[in-house]
Design an enzyme around this catalytic site. Structure first.
Site, PDB file in Angstrom:
ATOM      1  N   ASP A 104      54.449 -27.729 -44.114  1.00 23.43           N
ATOM      2  CA  ASP A 104      55.368 -26.775 -43.500  1.00 23.43           C
ATOM      3  C   ASP A 104      56.678 -27.466 -43.109  1.00 23.43           C
ATOM      4  OD1 ASP A 104      56.021 -24.195 -42.300  1.00 23.43           O
ATOM      5  OD2 ASP A 104      55.594 -25.109 -40.360  1.00 23.43           O
TER       6      ASP A 104
ATOM      7  N   HIS B 196      54.931 -16.357 -33.206  1.00 26.89           N
ATOM      8  CA  HIS B 196      54.375 -16.020 -34.513  1.00 26.89           C
ATOM      9  C   HIS B 196      53.021 -16.658 -34.806  1.00 26.89           C
ATOM     10  CE1 HIS B 196      56.211 -19.706 -36.311  1.00 26.89           C
ATOM     11  NE2 HIS B 196      55.308 -19.538 -37.263  1.00 26.89           N
TER      12      HIS B 196
ATOM     13  N   HIS C 289      49.802 -18.806 -43.621  1.00 29.23           N
ATOM     14  CA  HIS C 289      50.043 -19.502 -42.348  1.00 29.23           C
ATOM     15  C   HIS C 289      51.154 -18.870 -41.510  1.00 29.23           C
ATOM     16  CE1 HIS C 289      53.432 -21.531 -44.357  1.00 29.23           C
ATOM     17  NE2 HIS C 289      53.832 -21.908 -43.151  1.00 29.23           N
ATOM     18  N   ASP C 290      52.136 -18.262 -42.143  1.00 19.34           N
ATOM     19  CA  ASP C 290      53.258 -17.653 -41.417  1.00 19.34           C
ATOM     20  C   ASP C 290      53.153 -16.130 -41.350  1.00 19.34           C
ATOM     21  OD1 ASP C 290      54.856 -19.646 -40.333  1.00 19.34           O
ATOM     22  OD2 ASP C 290      56.093 -19.883 -42.121  1.00 19.34           O
TER      23      ASP C 290
ATOM     24  N   LYS D 297      54.989 -14.015 -38.783  1.00 14.72           N
ATOM     25  CA  LYS D 297      56.427 -13.736 -38.842  1.00 14.72           C
ATOM     26  C   LYS D 297      56.709 -12.283 -39.193  1.00 14.72           C
ATOM     27  CE  LYS D 297      58.267 -18.349 -39.421  1.00 14.72           C
ATOM     28  NZ  LYS D 297      59.004 -19.267 -40.293  1.00 14.72           N
TER      29      LYS D 297
ATOM     30  N   HIS E 184      49.518 -24.299 -36.818  1.00 12.66           N
ATOM     31  CA  HIS E 184      50.435 -25.027 -37.703  1.00 12.66           C
ATOM     32  C   HIS E 184      51.706 -25.540 -37.022  1.00 12.66           C
ATOM     33  CE1 HIS E 184      52.310 -21.015 -38.233  1.00 12.66           C
ATOM     34  NE2 HIS E 184      53.385 -21.662 -38.668  1.00 12.66           N
ATOM     35  N   HIS E 185      51.985 -25.104 -35.788  1.00 10.30           N
ATOM     36  CA  HIS E 185      53.117 -25.662 -35.033  1.00 10.30           C
ATOM     37  C   HIS E 185      52.657 -26.524 -33.862  1.00 10.30           C
ATOM     38  CE1 HIS E 185      56.561 -24.087 -37.118  1.00 10.30           C
ATOM     39  NE2 HIS E 185      55.983 -22.912 -37.190  1.00 10.30           N
TER      40      HIS E 185
END
Length: 193
Positions: free
Chosen positions: A143, A88, A59-60, A63, A113-114
């Site tokens: 998260d 990201h 998911h990240d 980054k 996800h954000h």
């Protein structure tokens, strides 16, 4: 474990994340475990659990495209730095969408996800009525929880009960109320044993 056995390329996908940031790598692992735990409690089947676990691990991934100085900064981010951090999800979705054979959930979850339950958050889409995918909502909860329970250079780890209070405050706005109640209930059950 099944995902690692089944997906021989998983380490190839995770290695660049770990090389960029040990925290991001550990956080991704925690988010994957918490997300699968939540989804399994809801009766989601093994095939989707596998795809969710893999997507949550990645998911990240975006980054990797963010400056390490920003990712590991000891103080509060300035506006320019926070604007870079907010890119990201888009970088991650773009990167993961180009990997042949990877679950289609991976770029969706990386991108969403954000986002928040009420449609705010980032990336900003301005699409009326568009909601996060239900599995992105699950990952967003994991998260948030793991990020707050982890020690970071700019703050200590928060108490789990404090995190639950924040989660409840965000219920209906930041998070799906049903999923928040389920997550908190599951965590209470685990912590009471």
């Amino acid at each position: 474990v099944a995902a690692f056995k089944k997906e021989s390329n998983i380490l190839k996908y995770l290695s660049p994340i770990r090389a960029n940031s040990d925290y991001t790598y550990t956080h991704a692992t925690n988010v994957a475990v918490l997300s699968v735990f939540q989804a399994e409690s809801l009766g989601i089947g093994q095939e989707i659990l596998y795809e969710l676990g893999l997507a949550a691990l990645l998911h990240d991934a975006g980054k990797m495209f963010i400056s390490k100085d920003i990712l590991e900064k000891n103080g509060k981010l300035d506006d320019r730095e926070f604007a870079e951090i907010k890119t990201h999800p888009l970088h991650g979705a773009w990167y993961l969408a180009k990997i042949p054979g990877l679950t289609r959930l991976a770029p969706i979850i990386a991108f969403e996800h954000h986002m928040k339950y009420d449609g705010t958050g980032y990336p900003e889409l301005h699409l009326n009525g568009t909601k996060q995918h239900i599995l992105s909502q699950i990952v967003a909860i994991s998260d948030f929880f793991d990020a707050l329970r982890s020690t970071r250079p700019y703050r200590g780890a928060m108490d789990i009960q404090e995190i639950f209070v924040l989660m409840k405050k965000g219920s209906g706005k930041d998070f799906n109320p049903f999923l928040i109640d389920n997550f908190i209930s599951l965590m209470h059950a685990v912590l009471s044993k």
